[in-house]
Scaffold this motif. Structure first.
Motif, PDB file in Angstrom:
ATOM      1  N   GLY A 104       0.786  -1.218   0.000  1.00 24.88           N
ATOM      2  CA  GLY A 104       0.000   0.000   0.000  1.00 24.88           C
ATOM      3  C   GLY A 104       0.825   1.278   0.000  1.00 24.88           C
ATOM      4  O   GLY A 104       0.278   2.373  -0.179  1.00 24.88           O
ATOM      5  N   MET A 105       2.132   1.157   0.189  1.00 20.72           N
ATOM      6  CA  MET A 105       3.003   2.333   0.202  1.00 20.72           C
ATOM      7  C   MET A 105       3.444   2.655  -1.221  1.00 20.72           C
ATOM      8  O   MET A 105       3.938   1.782  -1.939  1.00 20.72           O
ATOM      9  CB  MET A 105       4.232   2.076   1.083  1.00 20.72           C
ATOM     10  N   SER A 106       3.257   3.899  -1.632  1.00 22.61           N
ATOM     11  CA  SER A 106       3.681   4.309  -2.963  1.00 22.61           C
ATOM     12  C   SER A 106       5.195   4.477  -3.003  1.00 22.61           C
ATOM     13  O   SER A 106       5.852   4.567  -1.963  1.00 22.61           O
ATOM     14  CB  SER A 106       3.010   5.629  -3.357  1.00 22.61           C
ATOM     15  N   ARG A 107       5.756   4.554  -4.194  1.00 20.66           N
ATOM     16  CA  ARG A 107       7.192   4.775  -4.343  1.00 20.66           C
ATOM     17  C   ARG A 107       7.606   6.105  -3.728  1.00 20.66           C
ATOM     18  O   ARG A 107       8.660   6.210  -3.100  1.00 20.66           O
ATOM     19  CB  ARG A 107       7.586   4.739  -5.822  1.00 20.66           C
ATOM     20  N   GLU A 108       6.775   7.120  -3.914  1.00 22.44           N
ATOM     21  CA  GLU A 108       7.094   8.438  -3.366  1.00 22.44           C
ATOM     22  C   GLU A 108       7.073   8.414  -1.833  1.00 22.44           C
ATOM     23  O   GLU A 108       7.933   9.003  -1.175  1.00 22.44           O
ATOM     24  CB  GLU A 108       6.106   9.476  -3.884  1.00 22.44           C
ATOM     25  N   GLU A 109       6.100   7.730  -1.258  1.00 24.55           N
ATOM     26  CA  GLU A 109       6.022   7.612   0.204  1.00 24.55           C
ATOM     27  C   GLU A 109       7.230   6.854   0.749  1.00 24.55           C
ATOM     28  O   GLU A 109       7.780   7.208   1.796  1.00 24.55           O
ATOM     29  CB  GLU A 109       4.728   6.905   0.606  1.00 24.55           C
ATOM     30  N   HIS A 110       7.635   5.806   0.014  1.00 24.00           N
ATOM     31  CA  HIS A 110       8.802   5.028   0.447  1.00 24.00           C
ATOM     32  C   HIS A 110      10.061   5.878   0.386  1.00 24.00           C
ATOM     33  O   HIS A 110      10.871   5.870   1.318  1.00 24.00           O
ATOM     34  CB  HIS A 110       8.941   3.795  -0.449  1.00 24.00           C
ATOM     35  N   PHE A 111      10.221   6.615  -0.703  1.00 20.48           N
ATOM     36  CA  PHE A 111      11.385   7.505  -0.815  1.00 20.48           C
ATOM     37  C   PHE A 111      11.390   8.534   0.305  1.00 20.48           C
ATOM     38  O   PHE A 111      12.425   8.774   0.946  1.00 20.48           O
ATOM     39  CB  PHE A 111      11.381   8.209  -2.169  1.00 20.48           C
ATOM     40  N   GLU A 112      10.269   9.191   0.549  1.00 19.66           N
ATOM     41  CA  GLU A 112      10.221  10.241   1.557  1.00 19.66           C
ATOM     42  C   GLU A 112      10.508   9.704   2.957  1.00 19.66           C
ATOM     43  O   GLU A 112      11.166  10.375   3.760  1.00 19.66           O
ATOM     44  CB  GLU A 112       8.864  10.937   1.522  1.00 19.66           C
ATOM     45  N   ALA A 113      10.036   8.509   3.245  1.00 21.77           N
ATOM     46  CA  ALA A 113      10.304   7.922   4.560  1.00 21.77           C
ATOM     47  C   ALA A 113      11.795   7.684   4.757  1.00 21.77           C
ATOM     48  O   ALA A 113      12.370   8.038   5.805  1.00 21.77           O
ATOM     49  CB  ALA A 113       9.530   6.610   4.716  1.00 21.77           C
ATOM     50  N   ASN A 114      12.443   7.098   3.754  1.00 21.35           N
ATOM     51  CA  ASN A 114      13.884   6.846   3.867  1.00 21.35           C
ATOM     52  C   ASN A 114      14.698   8.132   3.774  1.00 21.35           C
ATOM     53  O   ASN A 114      15.737   8.264   4.434  1.00 21.35           O
ATOM     54  CB  ASN A 114      14.323   5.855   2.786  1.00 21.35           C
ATOM     55  N   ALA A 115      14.231   9.091   2.985  1.00 25.16           N
ATOM     56  CA  ALA A 115      14.936  10.366   2.883  1.00 25.16           C
ATOM     57  C   ALA A 115      14.885  11.116   4.211  1.00 25.16           C
ATOM     58  O   ALA A 115      15.860  11.770   4.602  1.00 25.16           O
ATOM     59  CB  ALA A 115      14.330  11.213   1.770  1.00 25.16           C
ATOM     60  N   GLU A 116      13.761  11.040   4.915  1.00 20.65           N
ATOM     61  CA  GLU A 116      13.653  11.696   6.218  1.00 20.65           C
ATOM     62  C   GLU A 116      14.639  11.083   7.207  1.00 20.65           C
ATOM     63  O   GLU A 116      15.285  11.797   7.987  1.00 20.65           O
ATOM     64  CB  GLU A 116      12.228  11.566   6.749  1.00 20.65           C
ATOM     65  N   ILE A 117      14.786   9.761   7.167  1.00 22.38           N
ATOM     66  CA  ILE A 117      15.766   9.086   8.026  1.00 22.38           C
ATOM     67  C   ILE A 117      17.173   9.550   7.684  1.00 22.38           C
ATOM     68  O   ILE A 117      17.976   9.903   8.555  1.00 22.38           O
ATOM     69  CB  ILE A 117      15.639   7.552   7.871  1.00 22.38           C
ATOM     70  N   MET A 118      17.492   9.567   6.378  1.00 24.59           N
ATOM     71  CA  MET A 118      18.833   9.956   5.951  1.00 24.59           C
ATOM     72  C   MET A 118      19.110  11.410   6.279  1.00 24.59           C
ATOM     73  O   MET A 118      20.245  11.766   6.631  1.00 24.59           O
ATOM     74  CB  MET A 118      18.973   9.722   4.443  1.00 24.59           C
ATOM     75  N   LEU A 119      18.099  12.256   6.182  1.00 27.19           N
ATOM     76  CA  LEU A 119      18.267  13.662   6.511  1.00 27.19           C
ATOM     77  C   LEU A 119      18.683  13.822   7.970  1.00 27.19           C
ATOM     78  O   LEU A 119      19.636  14.552   8.290  1.00 27.19           O
ATOM     79  CB  LEU A 119      16.971  14.414   6.241  1.00 27.19           C
ATOM     80  N   LYS A 120      17.992  13.152   8.869  1.00 27.79           N
ATOM     81  CA  LYS A 120      18.299  13.271  10.302  1.00 27.79           C
ATOM     82  C   LYS A 120      19.690  12.722  10.615  1.00 27.79           C
ATOM     83  O   LYS A 120      20.441  13.316  11.400  1.00 27.79           O
ATOM     84  CB  LYS A 120      17.236  12.533  11.112  1.00 27.79           C
ATOM     85  N   CYS A 175      16.015  -6.476  -3.183  1.00 27.22           N
ATOM     86  CA  CYS A 175      14.983  -7.205  -2.458  1.00 27.22           C
ATOM     87  C   CYS A 175      13.637  -7.031  -3.156  1.00 27.22           C
ATOM     88  O   CYS A 175      13.394  -6.017  -3.799  1.00 27.22           O
ATOM     89  CB  CYS A 175      14.870  -6.680  -1.031  1.00 27.22           C
ATOM     90  N   ASP A 176      12.789  -7.994  -3.036  1.00 26.70           N
ATOM     91  CA  ASP A 176      11.447  -7.913  -3.583  1.00 26.70           C
ATOM     92  C   ASP A 176      10.566  -7.141  -2.617  1.00 26.70           C
ATOM     93  O   ASP A 176      10.170  -7.643  -1.575  1.00 26.70           O
ATOM     94  CB  ASP A 176      10.900  -9.327  -3.803  1.00 26.70           C
ATOM     95  N   ARG A 177      10.292  -5.853  -2.946  1.00 24.41           N
ATOM     96  CA  ARG A 177       9.451  -4.978  -2.136  1.00 24.41           C
ATOM     97  C   ARG A 177       9.931  -4.921  -0.686  1.00 24.41           C
ATOM     98  O   ARG A 177       9.149  -4.853   0.256  1.00 24.41           O
ATOM     99  CB  ARG A 177       7.988  -5.443  -2.188  1.00 24.41           C
ATOM    100  N   GLY A 178      11.274  -4.957  -0.514  1.00 24.21           N
ATOM    101  CA  GLY A 178      11.843  -4.783   0.813  1.00 24.21           C
ATOM    102  C   GLY A 178      11.986  -6.066   1.612  1.00 24.21           C
ATOM    103  O   GLY A 178      12.532  -6.052   2.703  1.00 24.21           O
ATOM    104  N   ARG A 179      11.479  -7.194   1.087  1.00 20.43           N
ATOM    105  CA  ARG A 179      11.570  -8.448   1.838  1.00 20.43           C
ATOM    106  C   ARG A 179      12.736  -9.252   1.284  1.00 20.43           C
ATOM    107  O   ARG A 179      12.722  -9.694   0.135  1.00 20.43           O
ATOM    108  CB  ARG A 179      10.266  -9.230   1.726  1.00 20.43           C
TER     109      ARG A 179
END
Length: 283
Positions: A104-120, A175-179
């Motif tokens: 259910g997570m879009s590519r943009e949502e996945h990018f933003e989540a990881n980008a926020e982690i990398m930013l911090k 990985c296949d969708r992170g798994r």
């Protein structure tokens, strides 16, 4: 030196090809899928005197288990609020933290989540260990430009020479969708450990250390690319030339360059809106 310590040094030399002591390495994301096998491999390196483990989830148990390994050096765990203590005076920081792609997570949502982690993480590194080597294992095509932009805005000098992407997924498949199955995780961990070992060797004074990494390119067709670089005590000494390309390779490069340019812009643009009015999560 007792027999156990001697055996530990011999084992580390066999695994990592060197026995020079001494660096402090921080592994960010030690509790994730890649973290435990990677930290177990790093624990055996005689080039590391202090291995620091950090994750938002508790990693004290992992650190305790690793400390029992018959090897030199120390292992320390840090809680979610102690990232500054983990990073201060570190020589090398390895970023393995990421969020897996969930249903259910879009590519943009996945990018933003990881980008926020990398930013911090990048903000914390620029504040607490600006001279450390920063090795990015998470989506390096966007996260290396993101981290570089954070360091640039923090006025950290020559940061481009110390930020390297370890794009080990390109060697072992994604990985296949992170798994990831365990075979994939172990092969990624081994490839990353070997990459870290070469970086540590260069930082420790070994000559003629060359690695392939995703780095800032001063004269390349894209601002960030995978490239062979020579390492020294303070990071990248020299970017090596690509060499002569065949016609097919040249076509592939021309197709790839626009994608790399867009990825770099995406990483940098994620930082740009946060300048000024944005409240940093690092306190």
């Amino acid at each position: 030196m007792d027999c156990n310590a001697a055996r530990a040094l011999v084992l580390s030399a066999l695994l990592f090809g060197s026995a020079a002591p001494g660096k402090t390495v921080a592994l960010i994301g030690a509790g994730g899928g890649l973290g435990p096998p990677l930290s177990a491999l790093l624990r055996q390196s005689s080039l590391i005197s202090n291995l620091r483990l950090y994750d938002v989830s508790p990693v004290a148990g992992l650190a305790c288990d690793l400390q029992h390994i018959n090897a030199t050096g120390n292992v320390t765990a840090y809680a979610a609020d102690d990232i500054g203590d983990c990073l201060v005076a570190a020589d090398v920081v390895i970023v393995a933290a990421s969020i897996a792609h969930s249903p259910g997570m879009s590519r943009e949502e996945h990018f933003e989540a990881n980008a926020e982690i990398m930013l911090k993480i990048s903000e914390a590194c620029a504040r607490y260990c600006p001279e450390a080597m920063l090795l990015v294992c998470t989506e390096p095509t966007t996260m290396v430009p993101l981290a570089s932009e954070v360091f640039r805005r923090a006025n950290v000098r020559r940061a481009f020479e110390r930020i390297l992407g370890a794009d080990v997924d390109s060697m072992y498949g994604r990985c296949d969708r992170g798994r990831c199955d365990r075979g994939h995780i172990y092969s990624r961990a081994l490839a990353t450990a070997r990459f870290v070992d070469r970086v540590l060797a260069g930082c420790s004074g070994e000559e003629n250390v060359v690695v392939g990494a995703f780095v800032h390119c001063k004269r390349g067709p894209a601002p960030y690319m995978n490239q062979q670089v020579a390492l020294g005590l303070r990071g990248i000494q020299q970017a090596l030339p690509f060499g002569r390309l065949s016609a097919a390779e040249q076509r592939e490069l021309e197709e790839l360059v626009p994608k790399l340019v867009r990825a770099a812009e995406r990483g940098k643009e994620f930082v740009a809106p946060r300048r000024g009015g944005y409240r940093s999560a690092i306190t």
